[in-house]
Design an enzyme around this catalytic site. Structure first.
Site, PDB file in Angstrom:
ATOM      1  N   SER A 288      96.441 -13.812 -50.302  1.00  8.18           N
ATOM      2  CA  SER A 288      97.017 -14.789 -49.388  1.00  8.18           C
ATOM      3  C   SER A 288      98.528 -14.693 -49.436  1.00  8.18           C
ATOM      4  O   SER A 288      99.103 -14.161 -50.392  1.00  8.18           O
ATOM      5  CB  SER A 288      96.590 -16.205 -49.780  1.00  8.18           C
ATOM      6  OG  SER A 288      97.314 -16.662 -50.910  1.00  8.18           O
ATOM      7  N   ASP A 289      99.191 -15.212 -48.416  1.00  9.39           N
ATOM      8  CA  ASP A 289     100.624 -15.421 -48.541  1.00  9.39           C
ATOM      9  C   ASP A 289     100.830 -16.649 -49.416  1.00  9.39           C
ATOM     10  O   ASP A 289      99.873 -17.367 -49.732  1.00  9.39           O
ATOM     11  CB  ASP A 289     101.283 -15.582 -47.172  1.00  9.39           C
ATOM     12  CG  ASP A 289     102.733 -15.105 -47.174  1.00  9.39           C
ATOM     13  OD1 ASP A 289     103.364 -15.128 -48.249  1.00  9.39           O
ATOM     14  OD2 ASP A 289     103.239 -14.727 -46.105  1.00  9.39           O
ATOM     15  N   TRP A 290     102.059 -16.919 -49.805  1.00 14.08           N
ATOM     16  CA  TRP A 290     102.356 -17.980 -50.772  1.00 14.08           C
ATOM     17  C   TRP A 290     101.749 -19.313 -50.321  1.00 14.08           C
ATOM     18  O   TRP A 290     102.173 -19.906 -49.334  1.00 14.08           O
ATOM     19  CB  TRP A 290     103.865 -18.112 -50.947  1.00 14.08           C
ATOM     20  CG  TRP A 290     104.297 -19.031 -52.042  1.00 14.08           C
ATOM     21  CD1 TRP A 290     104.252 -20.392 -52.019  1.00 14.08           C
ATOM     22  CD2 TRP A 290     104.833 -18.663 -53.321  1.00 14.08           C
ATOM     23  NE1 TRP A 290     104.734 -20.909 -53.197  1.00 14.08           N
ATOM     24  CE2 TRP A 290     105.108 -19.867 -54.024  1.00 14.08           C
ATOM     25  CE3 TRP A 290     105.124 -17.460 -53.941  1.00 14.08           C
ATOM     26  CZ2 TRP A 290     105.658 -19.884 -55.298  1.00 14.08           C
ATOM     27  CZ3 TRP A 290     105.681 -17.471 -55.214  1.00 14.08           C
ATOM     28  CH2 TRP A 290     105.930 -18.671 -55.884  1.00 14.08           C
ATOM     29  N   ASN A 291     100.712 -19.762 -51.025  1.00 16.32           N
ATOM     30  CA  ASN A 291     100.037 -21.039 -50.773  1.00 16.32           C
ATOM     31  C   ASN A 291      99.428 -21.137 -49.378  1.00 16.32           C
ATOM     32  O   ASN A 291      99.167 -22.235 -48.887  1.00 16.32           O
ATOM     33  CB  ASN A 291     101.000 -22.224 -50.999  1.00 16.32           C
ATOM     34  CG  ASN A 291     100.275 -23.564 -51.024  1.00 16.32           C
ATOM     35  OD1 ASN A 291      99.140 -23.665 -51.473  1.00 16.32           O
ATOM     36  ND2 ASN A 291     100.916 -24.599 -50.515  1.00 16.32           N
TER      37      ASN A 291
END
Length: 760
Positions: A288-291
């Site tokens: 995933s991208d950050w969060n």
């Protein structure tokens, strides 16, 4: 050491192997099966979790509560990857915790944003795309990988392969621009550069194709925003560079923050499971991208971290970057039978495949050689590569009266502009471990060539004492100190060079702008100098296309340099003084104003095609519809003539090819490099097709009066597009073809494609 017990028996029999198009290795899969059978659900979940370091790993044991939590997670096997840890000492410390303290001793994978260099900085990716030379991007990725791997890293979150058409979006700087074909070529080259032929080599790192998908189409150019595009645009424009990454053997993908038609990419099963892992047979893992998993709650599709985790894992997201959704919820979801454990096993299998390919099971400390780090990172030998890339990335936009190149012996040159002494902005944003203010400034570069150069700064551009990725700029709009002094010096000069553009932290993530003009007092300085001296050369430094209309008609020359990295000033000086003949071409269209955005060359026609002389057509009433400078445009210190466009046949049959040739002659007085570009148009199709599409390009070197015949070969695949049948198909019909120096100019011919169905 503990890792030499269990792991040596079960896992270390897997030798390093060449990293090709497929991560799957029969022996490796067998070892993964055995390891999975030993793992608890908690340990499996741990492999899908990525954290950012919360303490200085080279220091004492953590004392803070949150720091202790991460330490305990590592030693209990609840962490699969760490980010933002660099340096062999720190990496070894963290890896020892995982190997020696956790039950199974599974190695960690260490990721970092290595975008256009690690410590030796290369031009930003948008600039490198201006070279129209994928080998430039490949080499810069090779150097970045070698430095990063020497510093303990084994995974980079690059390349970004998003196609982007809106200069307001700050992350335009990270990609290859607006064209799908060019973007795919550079995507493939960057993956090959980062990963090489052997991912277990100490000189390579795993690459990440991002952001999957359509992040570059964020509404209004605003970062993290929604996307609403057609199925045709998704497949014909957005996805091909990602497919090129798969073809290059990319190890990982990163999903994007945005929604597409209301569906967040992080939970998009069609993109991740059906297309990427299914049709494209991608065997690596998706992070995933950050969060971005946690943000499913803000996007209104998940009511809790547990719901977000469930949606993401079902859709095919394998690793949770700093989302704390998998770590807190995934185990419970499996125990409650809300998520099938087979989905977790699949995610873990994919993650372990990459760790095997990196050679981490053979030697988890292979990236922890401090002596090698010292001799490799920021090595002097890499500067020539950085200089070469910078030279090829420069685009000459205007050169009225051949004011360039400058003559260091005869010309009395005055340099001005705060960006001319800026040693930090040329590094660019997304700078990894670059040393702040380490780039060669424009002033320094020009002084190497011209000893009697006069420099007067003019007004400050930004007021900040120091800047970082987290800084917001304080742009000077009131303090005019230095303008009078600059004007006074300009009166005595034969030529005035003005550095203009952006601070590097105006572009990049979270740097969307509603205006793309010159900020601060730059235009005021330009106008005041123009009153006393008309021989102005503008050197642009920027991370996005800018609105150049205020200076377009007044500047004698405009040189687009983007942000060129470590060797910036030397490269610009070599171009300004004619030691290097510029050859770069624009990978993006330069607009006439903000109101034209998004603007791109490969648009489809309307029922009322643009005609500036007719009211009821697709046009603006207050500005021309065409760009100020078109895609593929760039001048040289010499001139080129295109003649004798020839096609091998007026028809291309399904089994055959079409040979296209053109004669290019250097009609000037100096040697130069020209980028010959081939475009096509499908004149009548089942869906509206672009007015022009780049399909081939080739860089050639010509001496004065030298001619070369360039040959291109087209196949039916070059004519295909993703149709409403949800297939890549080549339709029968007539095609236009152009060969020339850019998208708005070229010799023209037509041919017909005929399939076997028609012949029958």
């Amino acid at each position: 050491m503990k890792w030499k017990s269990y792991l040596s028996i079960v896992l270390m029999t897997v030798s390093s192997y060449s990293f090709g198009q497929n991560l799957v290795n029969k022996e490796t899969e067998k070892k993964i099966d055995e390891l999975l059978s030993k793992m608890t659900i908690e340990e499996k979940v741990g492999q899908t979790v990525q954290y950012s370091s919360l303490w200085e790993l080279t220091g004492p044991m953590p004392n803070g509560e949150s720091e202790k939590v991460l330490y305990e997670k590592i030693v209990s096997g609840k962490v699969g990857s760490l980010i933002n840890i660099t340096g062999t000492e720190a990496v070894r410390k963290a890896q020892e915790l995982a190997i020696n303290e956790s039950r199974l001793g599974i190695p960690l994978i260490f990721g970092y944003d290595v975008i256009h260099g690690f410590k030796t900085m290369f031009p930003i990716p948008l600039a490198e795309a201006s070279s129209f030379d994928p080998e430039v991007a490949k080499r810069s990725a090779e150097v970045a990988a070698e430095e990063a791997a020497a510093a303990g890293l084994n995974w980079t979150f690059a390349p970004m392969v998003d196609i982007s058409r809106d200069a307001r979006w700050g992350r335009v700087m990270e990609g290859a621009g607006e064209d799908t074909y060019l973007g795919a070529k550079f995507a493939y080259a960057r993956v090959k550069g980062f990963q090489g032929d052997d991912l277990s080599s100490r000189k390579t790192v795993a690459a990440t194709a991002k952001h999957f998908a359509a992040y570059g189409f964020s509404e209004s150019g605003r970062d993290y925003n929604a996307v609403d595009i057609s199925h045709s645009t998704l497949h014909n424009v957005v996805l091909p560079p990602f497919k090129a990454c798969v073809d290059a053997g990319v190890a990982t993908f990163m999903n994007s923050f945005n929604t597409i038609g209301g569906e967040p990419s992080t939970k998009n099963s069609y993109l991740q499971r059906d297309l990427l892992k299914g049709e494209w047979e991608f065997d690596g893992f998706i992070v995933s991208d950050w969060n971005s998993i946690g943000e499913l709650q803000y996007q209104g599709v998940a009511g809790s971290p547990a719901e977000a985790a469930q949606q993401a894992i079902v859709a095919g997201s394998d690793m949770d970057m700093e989302g704390n959704c998998y770590s807190t919820s995934l185990g419970d979801l499996i125990n409650q039978k809300k998520v099938n454990e087979e989905l977790l096993d699949e995610a873990v299998r994919r993650i372990l495949r990459v760790k095997f390919a990196l050679g981490l099971f053979d030697d988890p400390f292979k990236y922890c050689d401090a002596a090698y780090e010292k001799e490799t990172v920021y090595a002097e030998k890499f500067r020539k590569d950085a200089l070469n890339a910078a030279l090829k990335s420069i685009v000459l936009l205007k050169n009225e009266d051949q004011i360039l190149p400058l003559n260091a012996q005869l010309d009395q040159v005055m340099l001005t502009g705060a960006l001319a002494i800026d040693k930090d902005s040329p590094i660019g944003n997304w700078r990894a471990q670059a040393i702040p203010k380490s780039a060669v400034s424009l002033l320094e570069g020009m002084k190497e060539v011209q000893n009697n150069l006069t420099y007067v700064q003019g007004p400050d551009y930004v007021r900040n004492d120091s800047l970082t990725f987290l800084s917001l700029l304080d742009i000077n709009e009131t303090d005019r100190t230095g303008i009078k002094e600059a004007v006074k010096a300009a009166k005595k000069a034969k030529v005035v060079v003005i550095a203009m553009g952006e601070n590097c932290f105006q572009s990049g993530e979270a740097r969307s702008q509603s205006e793309i003009g010159f900020k601060g007092l730059q235009l005021e300085l330009f106008e005041e100098i123009y009153k006393v001296n008309k021989n102005i050369v503008v050197v642009l430094m920027n991370g996005r296309p800018l609105d150049l209309t205020p200076i377009q008609d007044k500047a004698k020359a405009i040189v687009e340099t983007w942000f060129l990295g470590t060797e910036s000033g030397n490269a610009i000086a070599q171009v300004l003084y004619g030691e290097y003949n510029p050859s770069g071409k624009l990978p993006v269209s330069m607009p006439r104003g903000i109101g034209q955005l998004p603007i791109y060359y490969n648009k489809t026609n309307t029922g009322r095609p643009t005609n500036e002389d007719v009211i009821f057509t697709s046009r603006y009433t207050d500005i021309k519809s065409s760009p100020l400078y078109p895609f593929g445009y760039g001048l040289s210190y010499t001139t080129y003539d295109y003649k004798d466009l020839k096609l091998s046949s007026s028809k291309m049959i399904e089994e055959g090819n079409l040979e296209v040739s053109v004669k290019v002659t250097n009609t000037g007085k100096v040697a130069g490099e020209e980028i010959v570009q081939l475009y096509i148009r499908d004149k009548v199709a089942s869906l509206a097709r672009p007015l022009k599409e780049l399909k081939r390009f080739e860089k050639i070197t010509l001496k004065p009066e030298e001619s070369k015949t360039i040959k291109f070969t087209l196949t039916k695949e070059d004519l295909a597009f993703y149709t409403s049948n949800n297939l890549w198909e080549t339709e029968d019909g007539v095609f236009d073809i152009w060969v020339g120096p850019h998208s708005d100019e070229g010799l023209h011919a037509t041919f017909e494609y005929v399939s076997n169905n028609v012949n029958q």
